[in-house]
Design an enzyme around this catalytic site. Structure first.
Site, mmCIF file in Angstrom:
data_model
loop_
_atom_site.group_PDB
_atom_site.id
_atom_site.type_symbol
_atom_site.label_atom_id
_atom_site.label_comp_id
_atom_site.label_asym_id
_atom_site.label_seq_id
_atom_site.Cartn_x
_atom_site.Cartn_y
_atom_site.Cartn_z
ATOM 1 N N ASP A 241 23.559 -12.906 -4.420
ATOM 2 C CA ASP A 241 22.618 -11.982 -3.783
ATOM 3 C C ASP A 241 21.792 -11.320 -4.893
ATOM 4 O O ASP A 241 22.346 -10.809 -5.871
ATOM 5 C CB ASP A 241 23.365 -10.929 -2.978
ATOM 6 N N GLU A 284 17.702 -12.449 0.733
ATOM 7 C CA GLU A 284 17.851 -12.703 -0.698
ATOM 8 C C GLU A 284 19.223 -13.270 -1.044
ATOM 9 O O GLU A 284 19.627 -13.281 -2.204
ATOM 10 C CB GLU A 284 17.597 -11.406 -1.490
#
Length: 373
Positions: A241, A284
């Site tokens: 992430d 993301e």
């Protein structure tokens, strides 16, 4: 990675059966079968008519044509595809020879000229595209020449001058129509194929990063899990992430944020092996699957990606260079967990990396530290 992606795209998304029916061998096989049934129908009707009228020469020709049609139909049922195609070609040339013989020797103004109209579609379905066009042109020229005054001494059937003028135009028109329809079929098939492949790619890949999307990645995970279970091998699942990504979007805009996602995707593709997979899991978040990989190699790969990203400057137009980081959670599939449980564990470790200060790699140290490292 690109080779494996192309392999998976073909494996998962292209409906080969539909494409074959539109553009491929299955489509041509269907057309060949139709032409064979037309051959049987025409020769059968001709044979009945000639039997009633007592025309033995034409009855013999009709019987031979009917027999050739049966041979062609039987060939596709008995023999393999390639051998059946060779039989079809022999039957086609046999039909051409009989039709030419009937045209030359039949009574004037007989119905035999109708057989000349079955040859153009036969050429298009029994030959490849380039060869059929060449022979179609030769065929039209040959019919035109046969009807010209130059060959009156060869064409024994004394057709009327009007018939000899009309017949070439009829054959040429029939040939052009068949040519046009076949070209339209092929072009439409190619367009549909392109649309299906584009739709397949949209269904499999993330449009921004060109990585696998979440839905298609589940299929890959299930397949690789089954392979691990079958071969008693390992695979590492890594959840990553990007750190503070919302702040990047809010500060620099979504264009730079998209550029960050693309750069990270390119970094993953360049650093991973051909047999590994990477997916944009959402937002993301990225999910990586390292096949035939132990925990030590998985941690090393995650650490290498983390360091590479940390050192990579991301620039958009005239904006200042931006450096971003990512947090990673590494989990090893040991043959006991389901796919969802593997993902959940990698996700838990990734959030542990976030809570521990971001820009780091986390794994289950109690489970793996002394056993695998």
């Amino acid at each position: 990675m690109d080779e494996r992606k192309n392999e998976q795209q073909t494996y998962l998304c292209v409906d080969l059966f539909a494409l074959e029916y539109l553009t491929g061998e299955a489509s041509l096989a269907g057309y060949r079968r139709i032409v064979k049934f037309i051959l049987l129908f025409m020769s059968g009707c001709m044979g009945i008519f000639d039997y009633i009228s007592g025309n033995m020469p034409l009855l013999i020709n009709a019987s031979i044509l009917f027999g050739l049609g049966l041979v062609a139909l039987a060939g596709e049922k008995i023999f393999a595809v390639e051998k059946a195609k060779k039989i079809d070609m022999l039957v086609f040339w046999g039909v051409c020879a009989i039709v030419v013989n009937m045209f030359i020797n039949s009574p004037a103004d007989s119905y035999v000229f109708l057989w000349l109209l079955i040859i153009p579609p036969g050429m298009l379905v029994f030959m490849d595209r380039r060869t059929s066009r060449i022979f179609l042109i030769i065929y039209c020229l040959a019919v035109s020449l046969a009807c010209s005054p130059l060959l009156d001494h060869i064409v024994f059937a004394k057709y009327s001058p009007h018939f000899k003028i009309k017949l070439p135009f009829a054959v040429i028109s029939s040939s052009l129509l068949c040519w046009l329809l076949e070209s339209r079929r092929i072009k439409a098939g190619e367009q549909i194929k392109a649309l299906m492949e584009g739709t397949a790619k949209m269904a499999m890949f993330d449009p921004l990063t060109n990585l696998y999307n979440r839905r298609s990645f589940y299929d890959i995970l299930e397949k690789e899990k089954a392979r691990c279970d079958r071969n008693s091998t390992q695979m590492a699942v890594i959840m990553s992430d990007l750190d503070n990504f919302k702040k990047v979007n809010d500060t620099y805009g979504h264009s730079l944020g998209d550029n960050v996602l693309v750069k990270f995707a390119e970094l993953c593709n360049s650093e991973l092996r051909a047999k590994d997979y990477v997916c944009r899991w959402g937002g993301e978040e990225f999910l990586l699957l390292l096949t035939d990989t132990g925990i030590a190699e998985g941690i090393t790969t995650a650490e290498r990606l983390r360091k590479k990203l940390e050192d990579t400057a991301i620039i958009l137009n005239d904006a200042p260079a931006l450096f971003v980081t990512a947090s990673f959670g590494v989990h090893l599939y040991d043959g006991k967990m389901t796919v969802d449980e593997n993902i959940a564990e990698a996700d838990r470790l990734m959030y542990l990396a976030k809570k521990s200060g971001r820009n780091r790699v986390c794994f289950d140290k109690e489970k793996y530290l002394y056993k695998y490292i």
